[in-house]
Motif scaffolding. Structure first.
Motif, PDB file in Angstrom:
ATOM      1  N   LEU A  66       0.836  -1.197   0.000  1.00 37.59           N
ATOM      2  CA  LEU A  66       0.000   0.000   0.000  1.00 37.59           C
ATOM      3  C   LEU A  66       0.877   1.255   0.000  1.00 37.59           C
ATOM      4  O   LEU A  66       0.601   2.199  -0.740  1.00 37.59           O
ATOM      5  N   ALA A  67       1.922   1.257   0.795  1.00 43.52           N
ATOM      6  CA  ALA A  67       2.824   2.415   0.861  1.00 43.52           C
ATOM      7  C   ALA A  67       3.438   2.695  -0.510  1.00 43.52           C
ATOM      8  O   ALA A  67       3.456   3.850  -0.965  1.00 43.52           O
ATOM      9  N   ILE A  68       3.919   1.665  -1.173  1.00 43.63           N
ATOM     10  CA  ILE A  68       4.517   1.833  -2.505  1.00 43.63           C
ATOM     11  C   ILE A  68       3.452   2.276  -3.505  1.00 43.63           C
ATOM     12  O   ILE A  68       3.703   3.137  -4.347  1.00 43.63           O
ATOM     13  N   ASP A  69       2.266   1.713  -3.409  1.00 42.81           N
ATOM     14  CA  ASP A  69       1.191   2.090  -4.337  1.00 42.81           C
ATOM     15  C   ASP A  69       0.757   3.541  -4.134  1.00 42.81           C
ATOM     16  O   ASP A  69       0.513   4.263  -5.112  1.00 42.81           O
ATOM     17  N   VAL A  70       0.672   3.999  -2.908  1.00 49.56           N
ATOM     18  CA  VAL A  70       0.317   5.397  -2.640  1.00 49.56           C
ATOM     19  C   VAL A  70       1.420   6.310  -3.173  1.00 49.56           C
ATOM     20  O   VAL A  70       1.144   7.327  -3.817  1.00 49.56           O
ATOM     21  N   PHE A  71       2.674   5.960  -2.920  1.00 44.07           N
ATOM     22  CA  PHE A  71       3.812   6.738  -3.418  1.00 44.07           C
ATOM     23  C   PHE A  71       3.761   6.819  -4.944  1.00 44.07           C
ATOM     24  O   PHE A  71       3.854   7.897  -5.535  1.00 44.07           O
ATOM     25  N   ILE A 103      -3.774  13.241   1.591  1.00 44.97           N
ATOM     26  CA  ILE A 103      -5.162  13.500   1.998  1.00 44.97           C
ATOM     27  C   ILE A 103      -6.098  13.352   0.800  1.00 44.97           C
ATOM     28  O   ILE A 103      -7.155  12.732   0.883  1.00 44.97           O
ATOM     29  N   ASP A 104      -5.682  13.917  -0.332  1.00 44.40           N
ATOM     30  CA  ASP A 104      -6.518  13.833  -1.532  1.00 44.40           C
ATOM     31  C   ASP A 104      -6.590  12.400  -2.060  1.00 44.40           C
ATOM     32  O   ASP A 104      -7.644  11.968  -2.527  1.00 44.40           O
ATOM     33  N   ILE A 105      -5.500  11.656  -1.973  1.00 39.57           N
ATOM     34  CA  ILE A 105      -5.522  10.237  -2.369  1.00 39.57           C
ATOM     35  C   ILE A 105      -6.518   9.479  -1.496  1.00 39.57           C
ATOM     36  O   ILE A 105      -7.341   8.713  -1.993  1.00 39.57           O
ATOM     37  N   ALA A 106      -6.424   9.673  -0.199  1.00 39.00           N
ATOM     38  CA  ALA A 106      -7.289   8.945   0.738  1.00 39.00           C
ATOM     39  C   ALA A 106      -8.766   9.228   0.499  1.00 39.00           C
ATOM     40  O   ALA A 106      -9.607   8.350   0.678  1.00 39.00           O
ATOM     41  N   LYS A 107      -9.071  10.449   0.092  1.00 37.26           N
ATOM     42  CA  LYS A 107     -10.470  10.843  -0.096  1.00 37.26           C
ATOM     43  C   LYS A 107     -11.000  10.581  -1.502  1.00 37.26           C
ATOM     44  O   LYS A 107     -12.178  10.812  -1.764  1.00 37.26           O
ATOM     45  N   LEU A 108     -10.146  10.076  -2.401  1.00 35.35           N
ATOM     46  CA  LEU A 108     -10.597   9.787  -3.760  1.00 35.35           C
ATOM     47  C   LEU A 108     -11.690   8.727  -3.753  1.00 35.35           C
ATOM     48  O   LEU A 108     -11.575   7.703  -3.085  1.00 35.35           O
ATOM     49  N   LYS A 109     -12.714   9.005  -4.543  1.00 30.69           N
ATOM     50  CA  LYS A 109     -13.793   8.033  -4.726  1.00 30.69           C
ATOM     51  C   LYS A 109     -13.800   7.609  -6.197  1.00 30.69           C
ATOM     52  O   LYS A 109     -13.244   8.295  -7.051  1.00 30.69           O
ATOM     53  N   HIS A 110     -14.446   6.496  -6.454  1.00 25.49           N
ATOM     54  CA  HIS A 110     -14.520   6.008  -7.836  1.00 25.49           C
ATOM     55  C   HIS A 110     -15.221   7.018  -8.738  1.00 25.49           C
ATOM     56  O   HIS A 110     -14.955   7.082  -9.931  1.00 25.49           O
ATOM     57  N   SER A 111     -16.068   7.842  -8.148  1.00 25.01           N
ATOM     58  CA  SER A 111     -16.754   8.880  -8.927  1.00 25.01           C
ATOM     59  C   SER A 111     -15.801   9.981  -9.403  1.00 25.01           C
ATOM     60  O   SER A 111     -16.166  10.774 -10.270  1.00 25.01           O
ATOM     61  N   ASN A 112     -14.577  10.011  -8.869  1.00 28.46           N
ATOM     62  CA  ASN A 112     -13.569  10.976  -9.316  1.00 28.46           C
ATOM     63  C   ASN A 112     -12.870  10.535 -10.597  1.00 28.46           C
ATOM     64  O   ASN A 112     -12.033  11.264 -11.126  1.00 28.46           O
ATOM     65  N   ILE A 113     -13.204   9.338 -11.066  1.00 25.81           N
ATOM     66  CA  ILE A 113     -12.546   8.788 -12.257  1.00 25.81           C
ATOM     67  C   ILE A 113     -13.566   8.681 -13.376  1.00 25.81           C
ATOM     68  O   ILE A 113     -14.600   8.022 -13.227  1.00 25.81           O
ATOM     69  N   ARG A 114     -13.244   9.368 -14.483  1.00 24.36           N
ATOM     70  CA  ARG A 114     -14.119   9.333 -15.651  1.00 24.36           C
ATOM     71  C   ARG A 114     -13.262   9.349 -16.910  1.00 24.36           C
ATOM     72  O   ARG A 114     -12.357  10.176 -17.045  1.00 24.36           O
ATOM     73  N   ASP A 115     -13.545   8.444 -17.822  1.00 20.68           N
ATOM     74  CA  ASP A 115     -12.849   8.396 -19.114  1.00 20.68           C
ATOM     75  C   ASP A 115     -11.334   8.394 -18.947  1.00 20.68           C
ATOM     76  O   ASP A 115     -10.616   9.150 -19.606  1.00 20.68           O
ATOM     77  N   ASN A 116     -10.848   7.532 -18.050  1.00 25.32           N
ATOM     78  CA  ASN A 116      -9.409   7.400 -17.787  1.00 25.32           C
ATOM     79  C   ASN A 116      -8.752   8.715 -17.384  1.00 25.32           C
ATOM     80  O   ASN A 116      -7.584   8.966 -17.682  1.00 25.32           O
ATOM     81  N   GLN A 117      -9.521   9.549 -16.682  1.00 23.81           N
ATOM     82  CA  GLN A 117      -8.988  10.780 -16.126  1.00 23.81           C
ATOM     83  C   GLN A 117      -9.409  10.881 -14.668  1.00 23.81           C
ATOM     84  O   GLN A 117     -10.478  10.406 -14.286  1.00 23.81           O
ATOM     85  N   LEU A 118      -8.555  11.514 -13.884  1.00 21.58           N
ATOM     86  CA  LEU A 118      -8.818  11.735 -12.480  1.00 21.58           C
ATOM     87  C   LEU A 118      -9.219  13.191 -12.286  1.00 21.58           C
ATOM     88  O   LEU A 118      -8.500  14.095 -12.711  1.00 21.58           O
ATOM     89  N   PHE A 119     -10.383  13.405 -11.694  1.00 19.55           N
ATOM     90  CA  PHE A 119     -10.892  14.744 -11.391  1.00 19.55           C
ATOM     91  C   PHE A 119     -11.096  14.823  -9.887  1.00 19.55           C
ATOM     92  O   PHE A 119     -11.776  13.962  -9.311  1.00 19.55           O
ATOM     93  N   THR A 161       9.156   9.512   1.964  1.00 18.75           N
ATOM     94  CA  THR A 161       7.819   9.794   2.500  1.00 18.75           C
ATOM     95  C   THR A 161       6.878  10.069   1.330  1.00 18.75           C
ATOM     96  O   THR A 161       7.322  10.215   0.188  1.00 18.75           O
ATOM     97  N   THR A 162       5.599  10.191   1.629  1.00 18.93           N
ATOM     98  CA  THR A 162       4.639  10.560   0.586  1.00 18.93           C
ATOM     99  C   THR A 162       4.956  11.960   0.044  1.00 18.93           C
ATOM    100  O   THR A 162       4.730  12.236  -1.123  1.00 18.93           O
ATOM    101  N   TYR A 163       5.498  12.808   0.885  1.00 20.87           N
ATOM    102  CA  TYR A 163       5.881  14.166   0.484  1.00 20.87           C
ATOM    103  C   TYR A 163       6.964  14.119  -0.601  1.00 20.87           C
ATOM    104  O   TYR A 163       6.962  14.914  -1.534  1.00 20.87           O
TER     105      TYR A 163
END
Length: 166
Positions: free
Chosen positions: A14-19, A31-47, A123-125
């Protein structure tokens, strides 16, 4: 090197995948990664709207990012990553969970960085600002464009951060 590291435990993976996800997606922060929902993904783009600045960010998803998203797909959860769940309802529950998981992920990343003999603590930073550094130094993108892609409110913020990684 970090992206190719094969984690030995679920938390290391998980750590490597988040990085990796952060690096591949314009330095999206934890924070934004953690809060991402599947609804943020449309047409192979992340919004998504950046939590800190509320700016709308749109990033085309690369194949590796899609692979990571697919890996964690859980029909019972609206979230992309197994960090938050529908159980976390209040702001306090969410904040506590994010703090706890970020500490664990960074602990594992630091250990991985040591195994890989990296010159600074991983770190994630570091993922977020490695993205910025590559675009500034290797790709020679203007600081203003990099700042915008990171969702910064000011070009000055990014200029100071880039100086740390030269």
């Amino acid at each position: 090197m970090v992206i190719r590291y094969q984690g030995h435990t679920a938390m290391e993976r998980l750590a490597i995948d988040v990085f990796t996800f952060s690096y591949l997606n314009a330095g999206i922060n934890f924070i934004d990664i953690a809060k991402l929902k599947h609804s943020n993904i449309r047409d192979n783009q992340l919004f998504y709207n950046r939590e800190k600045t509320k700016k709308l960010i749109c990033v085309p998803l690369q194949a590796k990012a899609i692979e990571i998203i697919t890996k964690y797909k859980d029909e019972k959860s609206p979230y992309v990553f197994p960090i938050l769940s529908p159980f976390h309802k209040t702001e306090v529950q969410i904040a506590n969970r994010l703090h706890k998981v970020l500490a664990k992920i960074n602990k594992h990343l630091k250990k991985i960085g040591e195994k890989l003999r990296l010159p600074l603590p991983l770190t994630t930073y570091v993922a977020r600002h490695s993205y910025a550094t590559v675009f500034k130094i290797v790709q020679e993108f203007p600081t203003a464009i990099i700042s915008e892609s990171l969702g910064h409110s000011s070009e000055k913020i990014n200029a100071g951060l880039l100086g740390q990684f030269r």
